[in-house]
Enzyme design. Structure first.
Site, PDB file in Angstrom:
ATOM      1  N   TYR A  47      31.395   8.891  -0.928  1.00  0.00           N
ATOM      2  CA  TYR A  47      31.146   8.991   0.504  1.00  0.00           C
ATOM      3  C   TYR A  47      31.290   7.583   1.082  1.00  0.00           C
ATOM      4  CZ  TYR A  47      28.613   9.778   4.908  1.00  0.00           C
ATOM      5  OH  TYR A  47      28.245   9.840   6.234  1.00  0.00           O
ATOM      6  N   ASP A  81      34.449  12.397   1.132  1.00  0.00           N
ATOM      7  CA  ASP A  81      34.663  11.998   2.515  1.00  0.00           C
ATOM      8  C   ASP A  81      34.961  10.505   2.486  1.00  0.00           C
ATOM      9  OD1 ASP A  81      34.627  11.362   5.155  1.00  0.00           O
ATOM     10  OD2 ASP A  81      32.542  11.944   5.523  1.00  0.00           O
ATOM     11  N   HIS A 100      32.638  18.840   9.160  1.00  0.00           N
ATOM     12  CA  HIS A 100      33.715  18.796   8.181  1.00  0.00           C
ATOM     13  C   HIS A 100      33.960  20.186   7.607  1.00  0.00           C
ATOM     14  CE1 HIS A 100      33.836  14.314   7.425  1.00  0.00           C
ATOM     15  NE2 HIS A 100      32.683  14.422   8.062  1.00  0.00           N
TER      16      HIS A 100
END
Length: 262
Positions: A107, A150, A253
């Site tokens: 992330y 991500d 998302h």
């Protein structure tokens, strides 16, 4: 062995426990990597996931912020949990399947609103995080590995709704794209999603600020699945589950999928 993997910035695993269960029930990925869990590890609702067959988990948690987890139907063992750029954030976890495949779940920091590290500390942290990733991959070339997460960067012109309009917007600035490319090149990572879907606009994130997100379609591809060259050829079936962005109380998302024949 054939297995399907999904990556999803869930934006609070406890708040969206029902959505995770919905994805598990309807899409049944063998491995589900979550980011922005916003929960200590011990408070991740593992019992509900175990009931759906996801009996294995490796995770790093943090109260209210960040957090990464790999939920798996297949046995998985934790092999790394990096503190990138020395931020003390729960932004990386890696696990190894019994087949020897290592899965890295990242992330990357969002980077704030101003793409200038001199006036925006968060932007500097993002660039430093990516540089640390690059240096790690240079130091120990990954093999038989998958990297998901991500990454908070849409690298290609067709990974955003308007390339020219977003060149000065954090997530698509040239300096971010270059830093991401350096990290990717350092590990010889193959962008599996674009290997399978080489042409056309493709997004995995749509802002909460747009109530008509589906019609406006001002998206960005911030969520990625990469693989090392030794297994990238075994990947196929990549897709973005766009419909999940329209579920009740959704994450901003959508999950991204890929299947591997190994």
């Amino acid at each position: 062995m054939t297995f399907t993997l999904a990556t999803w910035n869930i934006n609070s695993v406890r708040l969206r426990e029902a959505l995770v269960c919905k994805l598990m029930t309807e899409e049944t990925p063998d491995v589900l990597c979550l980011q922005e869990c916003k929960s200590p590890v011990e408070k991740i609702p593992l019992a509900a996931f175990e009931a759906l067959g996801y009996r294995f988990m490796v995770a790093r948690g943090q109260k209210g912020y960040n957090g990464v987890a790999i939920l798996s139907k297949l046995p998985i063992t934790e092999v790394a949990a990096g503190d990138y750029a020395g931020l003390g954030h729960a932004r990386h976890i890696a696990g190894r399947l019994e087949t020897g495949v290592t899965i890295h779940n990242f992330y990357v920091p969002a980077g704030g609103d101003i793409p200038d590290r001199e006036v925006n500390e968060k932007f500097g942290q993002k660039l430093d995080f990516l540089t640390h990733m690059r240096d790690d991959f240079h130091a120990a070339t990954p093999k038989k590995a998958i990297l998901v997460g991500d990454l908070n960067i849409a690298p290609r012109e067709d990974d955003v709704w308007n390339h020219k309009s977003l060149l000065k917007i954090v997530s698509h600035t040239p300096i971010e794209v270059e830093h991401l490319a350096q990290a990717q090149d350092a590990g010889s990572w193959v962008d599996v999603t674009r290997q399978d879907i080489p042409e056309g606009r493709l997004y995995s994130w749509w802002s909460y600020r747009s109530p008509d997100w589906d019609a406006a379609d001002k998206g960005r591809r911030l969520d990625h699945i990469w693989a090392t060259p030794d297994i990238a050829g075994a990947a196929h079936g990549s897709r973005v589950l766009r419909a999940a962005r329209g579920w009740e109380q959704p994450s901003d998302h959508a999950p991204v999928f890929a299947t591997f024949d190994l």
